[in-house]
Enzyme design. Structure first.
Site, mmCIF file in Angstrom:
data_model
loop_
_atom_site.group_PDB
_atom_site.id
_atom_site.type_symbol
_atom_site.label_atom_id
_atom_site.label_comp_id
_atom_site.label_asym_id
_atom_site.label_seq_id
_atom_site.Cartn_x
_atom_site.Cartn_y
_atom_site.Cartn_z
ATOM 1 N N ARG A 1 -0.207 15.269 13.223
ATOM 2 C CA ARG A 1 0.598 14.799 12.087
ATOM 3 C C ARG A 1 0.890 15.987 11.153
ATOM 4 O O ARG A 1 0.283 16.111 10.089
ATOM 5 C CB ARG A 1 -0.133 13.676 11.341
ATOM 6 C CG ARG A 1 -0.359 12.449 12.194
ATOM 7 C CD ARG A 1 -1.117 11.368 11.447
ATOM 8 N NE ARG A 1 -0.273 10.650 10.511
ATOM 9 C CZ ARG A 1 -0.740 9.716 9.675
ATOM 10 N NH1 ARG A 1 -2.014 9.421 9.652
ATOM 11 N NH2 ARG A 1 0.078 9.098 8.846
ATOM 12 N N CYS B 1 -5.793 10.434 9.980
ATOM 13 C CA CYS B 1 -6.376 9.478 10.893
ATOM 14 C C CYS B 1 -5.928 9.881 12.291
ATOM 15 O O CYS B 1 -4.892 10.493 12.457
ATOM 16 C CB CYS B 1 -5.865 8.100 10.574
ATOM 17 S SG CYS B 1 -6.917 6.868 11.256
ATOM 18 N N ARG C 1 -9.025 -0.149 3.636
ATOM 19 C CA ARG C 1 -8.113 0.799 2.998
ATOM 20 C C ARG C 1 -6.761 0.164 2.746
ATOM 21 O O ARG C 1 -6.011 0.612 1.869
ATOM 22 C CB ARG C 1 -7.926 2.034 3.883
ATOM 23 C CG ARG C 1 -9.138 2.930 3.930
ATOM 24 C CD ARG C 1 -8.800 4.265 4.561
ATOM 25 N NE ARG C 1 -7.422 4.581 4.266
ATOM 26 C CZ ARG C 1 -6.455 4.680 5.174
ATOM 27 N NH1 ARG C 1 -6.721 4.519 6.443
ATOM 28 N NH2 ARG C 1 -5.224 4.939 4.821
ATOM 29 N N LYS D 1 0.829 -1.213 0.000
ATOM 30 C CA LYS D 1 0.000 0.000 0.000
ATOM 31 C C LYS D 1 0.860 1.260 0.000
ATOM 32 O O LYS D 1 0.673 2.154 -0.827
ATOM 33 C CB LYS D 1 -0.906 0.010 1.245
ATOM 34 C CG LYS D 1 -1.561 1.361 1.510
ATOM 35 C CD LYS D 1 -2.443 1.354 2.747
ATOM 36 C CE LYS D 1 -1.785 1.758 4.021
ATOM 37 N NZ LYS D 1 -1.695 3.188 4.313
ATOM 38 N N ASN D 2 1.799 1.334 0.938
ATOM 39 C CA ASN D 2 2.514 2.595 1.100
ATOM 40 C C ASN D 2 3.523 2.860 -0.023
ATOM 41 O O ASN D 2 3.968 3.991 -0.193
ATOM 42 C CB ASN D 2 3.166 2.677 2.482
ATOM 43 C CG ASN D 2 2.102 2.852 3.568
ATOM 44 O OD1 ASN D 2 0.960 3.205 3.275
ATOM 45 N ND2 ASN D 2 2.465 2.588 4.815
ATOM 46 N N ASP E 1 3.497 0.481 12.349
ATOM 47 C CA ASP E 1 2.309 -0.081 11.698
ATOM 48 C C ASP E 1 2.044 -1.539 12.104
ATOM 49 O O ASP E 1 1.041 -2.128 11.692
ATOM 50 C CB ASP E 1 2.443 0.015 10.161
ATOM 51 C CG ASP E 1 2.488 1.461 9.688
ATOM 52 O OD1 ASP E 1 2.162 2.362 10.485
ATOM 53 O OD2 ASP E 1 2.860 1.690 8.527
HETATM 54 C C1 EPZ Z 1 3.802 6.875 6.625
HETATM 55 O O1 EPZ Z 1 3.059 7.964 7.186
HETATM 56 C C2 EPZ Z 1 2.792 5.765 6.414
HETATM 57 N N1 EPZ Z 1 1.750 6.221 5.521
HETATM 58 C C3 EPZ Z 1 2.205 5.325 7.748
HETATM 59 O O2 EPZ Z 1 1.421 4.194 7.479
HETATM 60 C C4 EPZ Z 1 3.336 4.938 8.705
HETATM 61 O O3 EPZ Z 1 2.782 4.725 9.987
HETATM 62 C C5 EPZ Z 1 4.388 6.044 8.790
HETATM 63 O O4 EPZ Z 1 4.836 6.425 7.469
HETATM 64 C C6 EPZ Z 1 5.590 5.643 9.628
HETATM 65 O O5 EPZ Z 1 6.198 4.506 9.079
HETATM 66 C C7 EPZ Z 1 1.969 6.225 4.211
HETATM 67 O O6 EPZ Z 1 3.024 5.830 3.720
HETATM 68 C C8 EPZ Z 1 0.863 6.687 3.355
HETATM 69 P P1 EPZ Z 1 5.963 10.030 8.766
HETATM 70 P P2 EPZ Z 1 3.684 9.401 7.213
HETATM 71 O O7 EPZ Z 1 6.048 11.243 7.950
HETATM 72 O O8 EPZ Z 1 4.518 9.585 5.984
HETATM 73 C C9 EPZ Z 1 6.047 13.379 12.182
HETATM 74 C C10 EPZ Z 1 -0.321 2.665 7.943
HETATM 75 O O9 EPZ Z 1 -0.843 2.097 8.930
HETATM 76 N N2 EPZ Z 1 6.137 14.364 11.085
HETATM 77 O O10 EPZ Z 1 7.105 9.063 8.716
HETATM 78 O O11 EPZ Z 1 2.593 10.371 7.454
HETATM 79 C C11 EPZ Z 1 4.693 12.692 12.223
HETATM 80 O O12 EPZ Z 1 3.739 13.458 12.900
HETATM 81 C C12 EPZ Z 1 0.092 4.127 7.989
HETATM 82 O O13 EPZ Z 1 -0.159 2.107 6.848
HETATM 83 C C13 EPZ Z 1 6.377 15.698 11.382
HETATM 84 O O14 EPZ Z 1 6.509 16.095 12.546
HETATM 85 O O15 EPZ Z 1 4.607 9.280 8.478
HETATM 86 C C14 EPZ Z 1 5.027 11.387 12.912
HETATM 87 O O16 EPZ Z 1 5.060 11.593 14.294
HETATM 88 C C15 EPZ Z 1 -0.290 4.881 9.185
HETATM 89 N N3 EPZ Z 1 6.467 16.595 10.350
HETATM 90 C C16 EPZ Z 1 6.466 11.092 12.437
HETATM 91 O O17 EPZ Z 1 6.972 12.346 11.950
HETATM 92 C C17 EPZ Z 1 6.333 16.221 9.050
HETATM 93 O O18 EPZ Z 1 6.417 17.092 8.160
HETATM 94 C C18 EPZ Z 1 6.573 10.082 11.322
HETATM 95 O O19 EPZ Z 1 5.703 10.465 10.262
HETATM 96 C C19 EPZ Z 1 6.087 14.859 8.763
HETATM 97 C C20 EPZ Z 1 6.000 13.941 9.801
#
Ligand code: EPZ
Length: 429
Positions: free
Chosen positions: A122, A117, A398, A22-23, A306
């Site tokens: 986030r 979500c 999803r 998916k991702n 995840d």
């Molecule tokens: C991706 O989300 C995945 N989603 C998530 O999968 C997964 O949990 C996550 O990466 C971590 O592996 C997709 O790929 C579509 P991050 P993402 O940016 O990109 C903070 C699932 O269950 N952050 O790595 O949104 C953020 O708040 C889902 O399949 C900032 O502070 O995650 C979080 O605490 C859920 N500023 C941390 O970093 C930013 O600009 C990691 O987020 C971006 C992120």
């Protein structure tokens, strides 16, 4: 309203085939916008997030054809629209990848803030920081992010925190700029490597994906390509935990065992027997309770957030006290109340959950709060005594293709049933 109904207590036996990731898919589909020719994508998972992504591409003017159940052709040469409206962007988190892809192609993108979500705050500050560093300007008004640039140029970007989404968006935005872009403190997840491989197969020059320094030399042109998406690490991990929890002997096929090491090593530590083959893993469950364990979620190659809820479900039936520390999200324990309804003994204090192993779970009506919370309830339902009814299953659909059919094929008693009444509002990750 649709629900999954699970009659628990059946051992799982047989083979289960893992779909595309998916991702990776939700990053690669918007990236197809950048090709000056058709892209054929294989191993695309048929899940709701992919459907929404394809709908956005079609509405923008791309020609999208299903060649078979998991192969799609996208010809984005006729896209002129650079807007992703709220009604679509709110449906899945990865809508923000249209920002990077449209910015590169048209020097303009207008994309609604992604629907979030409820996993806590986030923000997308690191995404916006990258666009700015590459020479773009942005504004946020009425929930819409508008990004414009006269010209984008290579630069050096240090991420203040490790983020999958911003690493991917920076790669998308930098792939055709003038000069060299260096991303430091980049995320290393398998889907980041997959996106880099996809873009390189179109003619991009991306080096170092999978390490914390990614170098992107901008190219003038990207061509159409044919590419197979990697198998879904989290779908595979979920079925590995399900097989361990319910007991039995299950072979998980179409996987890259290396991607699953953070999950396999934890399962083995608890006493699950795992046999590794080239592209499959055999999981042999135990009849006795597993050992307790502590785990802390970390960016790849650490233990993936995840998979945290699914492991929590497994640990509810283990021997002793387990401690889970969630270090990626502020609030990823929204499944806990539901597991308690099934008899689990879990207490949460901030980012830490303490699980006291119990002898049994019992079926109950429960609600999926998000995708992986839903996966945890499926696992709990498979080993609970009696019937579990899971509501709000659109979250689960999803990210999991044909979940009930795949589980039924290995002996689970699970069906999807329609009930009167509407689903809760569909928000996504
Ligand atoms: C991706 O989300 C995945 N989603 C998530 O999968 C997964 O949990 C996550 O990466 C971590 O592996 C997709 O790929 C579509 P991050 P993402 O940016 O990109 C903070 C699932 O269950 N952050 O790595 O949104 C953020 O708040 C889902 O399949 C900032 O502070 O995650 C979080 O605490 C859920 N500023 C941390 O970093 C930013 O600009 C990691 O987020 C971006 C992120």
């Amino acid at each position: 309203m649709e629900k999954f109904i699970i009659n628990g207590g059946h051992k799982l036996n047989g083979d289960i085939y893992i779909s595309g990731a998916k991702n990776a898919a939700v990053a690669i589909l918007p990236a197809a916008i950048l090709a000056d020719g058709p892209c054929i994508l294989e191993n695309v998972p048929m899940i709701n997030d992919v459907s929404v992504c394809l709908k956005i591409l079609s509405e923008m003017g791309a020609d999208v054809k299903m060649l078979n159940k998991s192969t799609i052709q996208i010809d984005a040469r006729h896209i002129r629209d650079t807007v992703v409206p709220y009604e679509k962007a709110r449906l899945f988190r990865a809508s923000y990848y249209f920002m990077g892809a449209l910015l590169t192609k048209f020097n303009h993108a207008k994309v609604s803030m992604p629907g979030g979500c409820a996993l806590g705050d986030r923000p997308i500050d690191q995404h916006l920081k990258c666009f700015k560093a590459l020479g773009a300007n942005y504004s946020i008004e009425s929930g819409i992010v508008e990004i414009t640039a006269d010209r984008l140029y290579g630069t050096q970007i240090y991420f203040d925190k490790i983020t999958v989404g911003a690493t991917i968006n920076a790669m998308l935005a930098a792939v055709k700029v003038d000069g060299l872009t260096i991303l430091e403190n980049a995320a290393k997840e398998p889907h980041i490597v997959d996106l880099a491989n996809f873009l390189n197969s179109m003619g991009a020059e991306i080096m170092g994906a999978g390490t914390d320094v990614i170098k992107i030399r901008g190219v003038k042109k990207l061509t159409g390509t044919q590419y197979a998406i990697i198998p879904d690490q989290i779908e595979a991990g979920t079925y590995m935990v399900a097989a361990a929890a319910a007991g039995g002997d299950v072979t998980i096929r179409n996987v890259i065992p290396k991607h699953l090491e953070p999950i396999s090593s934890k399962l083995e530590k608890m006493g699950v027997i795992i046999e590794e083959h080239d592209d499959s893993l055999r999981i042999i469950g135990s009849n006795r309770p597993y050992e307790r364990m502590n785990l802390k979620t970390m960016p790849h190659p650490g233990f993936p957030t995840d998979m945290q809820p699914q492991f929590a479900a497994l640990l509810t039936l283990s021997n002793g006290t387990s401690i889970i520390t969630e270090s990626i999200y502020e609030d990823r324990f929204r499944y806990v109340d539901e597991l308690r309804r099934m008899g689990a003994d879990i207490s949460v204090d901030g980012k830490v959950a303490v699980i006291e192993g119990v002898d049994k779970l019992t079926g109950a009506p429960v609600k999926a709060a998000d995708l992986r919370a839903g996966a945890a309830l499926i696992i709990a339902g498979l080993c609970a005594k009696g019937v579990t009814e899971i509501e709000d299953i659109f979250h689960i659909e999803r990210g999991y293709e044909d979940l009930a059919a795949k589980l039924r094929a290995i002996g689970a008693d699970i069906v999807k049933r329609e009930f009167p009444g509407p689903d809760a509002m569909r928000i996504a990750m």
